[in-house]
Write a protein that holds these residues in place. Structure first.
Motif, PDB file in Angstrom:
ATOM      1  N   VAL A 199       0.451  -1.468  -0.018  1.00 25.04           N
ATOM      2  CA  VAL A 199       0.375  -0.621  -0.408  1.00 25.04           C
ATOM      3  C   VAL A 199       1.004   1.203   0.210  1.00 25.04           C
ATOM      4  N   TYR A 200       1.569   1.117   0.806  1.00 28.99           N
ATOM      5  CA  TYR A 200       2.962   1.966   0.793  1.00 28.99           C
ATOM      6  C   TYR A 200       3.435   2.520  -0.492  1.00 28.99           C
ATOM      7  N   LEU A 201       3.906   1.640  -1.272  1.00 29.99           N
ATOM      8  CA  LEU A 201       4.386   1.830  -2.585  1.00 29.99           C
ATOM      9  C   LEU A 201       3.014   2.127  -3.504  1.00 29.99           C
ATOM     10  N   GLU A 202       2.031   1.886  -3.693  1.00 26.88           N
ATOM     11  CA  GLU A 202       0.757   2.033  -4.806  1.00 26.88           C
ATOM     12  C   GLU A 202       0.188   3.203  -3.967  1.00 26.88           C
ATOM     13  N   SER A 203       0.114   3.742  -3.396  1.00 22.74           N
ATOM     14  CA  SER A 203      -0.835   4.969  -2.329  1.00 22.74           C
ATOM     15  C   SER A 203      -0.101   5.947  -1.348  1.00 22.74           C
ATOM     16  N   ALA A 204       0.921   5.847  -1.216  1.00 19.08           N
ATOM     17  CA  ALA A 204       1.318   6.769   0.386  1.00 19.08           C
ATOM     18  C   ALA A 204       1.395   7.998  -0.543  1.00 19.08           C
ATOM     19  N   VAL A 205       0.786   9.184  -0.165  1.00 19.41           N
ATOM     20  CA  VAL A 205       0.971  10.183  -0.761  1.00 19.41           C
ATOM     21  C   VAL A 205       1.617  11.672   0.269  1.00 19.41           C
ATOM     22  N   THR A 206       1.877  12.642   0.589  1.00 23.40           N
ATOM     23  CA  THR A 206       2.383  13.594   1.287  1.00 23.40           C
ATOM     24  C   THR A 206       0.396  15.020   1.658  1.00 23.40           C
ATOM     25  N   ALA A 207       0.997  14.826   2.796  1.00 26.48           N
ATOM     26  CA  ALA A 207      -0.758  15.704   2.811  1.00 26.48           C
ATOM     27  C   ALA A 207       0.233  17.259   1.962  1.00 26.48           C
TER      28      ALA A 207
END
Length: 410
Positions: A199-207
């Motif tokens: 999930v981190y690789l596919e979907s992690a984003v910054t605010a």
């Protein structure tokens, strides 16, 4: 001497230079307490990881000294959202202190405005996830993620855990993180909102929309990542997550978890909103599924699509209900109109006995794993209906005994 089986596996996988790779007879140096079965698994995984494009240097460094973590197997066997009665799980999570703290958090994260505008998920829902996953960031887990996933991978969760383990190694290979940051839960979930490596690789984003996500130290990044995940799982702007409802006398409980209908259809069957339920205009047309998490004696909910988006984060009715009910309280709601009933927790043996009995009686609950999920509830409702019982799909100790007795006569 080179481990011949391992050498041939490498050669078959097309890994060049296999004969010179590990003069000590194995891919990495294992911890002294590692059992032979763990060594066998690690040798196979090493080939898989090389074939996936990870470097030997990375694997030799990060997999060195691995041994199974006994805490992982213990935690895997006891997952409270599946083992505890739903009412007990929900009530245990909704303490006055947590509700008060969650209300304060609504104004403590400057990024909430941008997060809501970008992904459409209300801040109260995100705070509910934050509260459940890490106590607002205070309890992110202290287990070595690679070791946890390796422990799971050489057991019954092999395919899933190996996928997560490769993803965790890719995180390190990318330079985004170092091994020491990868601390988390027994299942490899990480950060303030507990996301898995894939999930981190596919979907992690910054605010902010810029830079590298830091789900460990930045509440904004962790909450933005959770919002992104909920959006991907189908979050619908402007709609509630669920509505508490009151059922009429003589209601057909067999309609629970079967029909997906707008509220007008349910109203035609005598269902009405509870006097304390929040309601949005868009909810009238949203497809709703009736849930009876504690059976006919407990609260009833018309679960809307956003409930199932939360289930995408953690596929447990108890978890999704708790996140939603916390969100309602964070937003100023007063709680449920129907009280949770007293419930007796079922042992793993009782749950598996019921599933085995249902199978023997011709009602397929799926694998007898002790997890009371949709398949078990569906089979139980069908059996209850045949027996002339309220078909609420709710398993009690009395029903376990009755099922067991019926199966013994079958």
């Amino acid at each position: 001497m080179i481990n011949r089986r391992f050498f041939f596996a490498l050669t078959a996988a097309g890994v060049s230079g296999a004969a010179e790779a590990w003069p000590q007879g194995g891919p990495v140096q294992l911890a002294p307490q590692a059992e032979p079965y763990f060594r066998d698994w690690l040798e196979r995984f090493y080939v898989t990881a090389l074939t996936a494009g990870l470097s030997r240097t990375l694997l030799d460094r990060e997999l060195a000294g691995l041994a199974p973590d006994p805490r992982v197997a213990a935690d895997d066997a006891v997952q409270p959202e599946f083992a505890k009665p739903v009412g007990a799980y929900v009530q245990g999570a909704m303490s006055p202190g947590r509700i008060a703290e969650g209300r304060l958090k609504r104004n403590e994260v400057p990024a909430f405005g941008r997060i809501e505008a970008t992904w459409g998920v209300p801040r109260e829902v995100l705070i509910g996830v934050w509260a459940m996953e890490s106590g607002f960031g205070a309890r992110q887990g202290d287990m070595d993620v690679l070791r946890s996933l390796a422990t799971l991978a050489q057991g019954r969760r092999r395919d899933w855990a190996e996928t997560q383990l490769i993803a965790a190694l890719r995180m390190i290979a990318s330079g985004d993180v170092v091994r020491g940051q990868l601390r988390g839960s027994w299942a490899g979930a990480m950060g303030q909102t507990q996301v898995l490596p894939t999930v981190y690789l596919e979907s992690a984003v910054t605010a902010s929309g810029e830079g590298r996500p830091d789900i460990w130290n930045s509440a904004g990044d962790a909450l933005a990542t959770a919002a992104h995940l909920l959006e991907k799982d189908g979050w619908r702007r402007g709609e509630s997550w669920a509505v508490e409802v009151i059922l009429p006398p003589g209601f057909d409980y067999g309609l629970s978890e079967t029909e997906t209908r707008p509220f007008a259809w349910w109203a035609d069957h005598g269902v009405r909103r509870s006097p304390t339920a929040a309601w949005r205009t868009a909810d009238a047309d949203a497809p709703g599924v009736l849930l009876l998490p504690s059976g006919a004696a407990g609260p009833a909910f018309l679960a809307l699509p956003n409930h199932f988006a939360i289930r995408g984060y953690n596929n447990s009715i108890a978890y999704a209900l708790t996140v939603g009910l916390l969100a309602d309280r964070f937003a100023g709601g007063v709680g449920l109109a129907t009280r949770w009933p007293y419930e007796v927790a079922l042992t793993l043996d009782q749950r598996m006995t019921a599933q085995t009995a249902l199978t023997r009686l011709g009602f397929d609950p799926g694998t007898a794993d002790g997890m009371i999920g949709f398949g078990t509830r569906r089979a139980l409702r069908a059996w209850q209906k045949r027996e002339g019982l309220p078909a609420d799909g709710y398993l009690t100790p009395q029903l376990v005994q009755r099922l067991s007795a019926a199966a013994s006569r079958a």
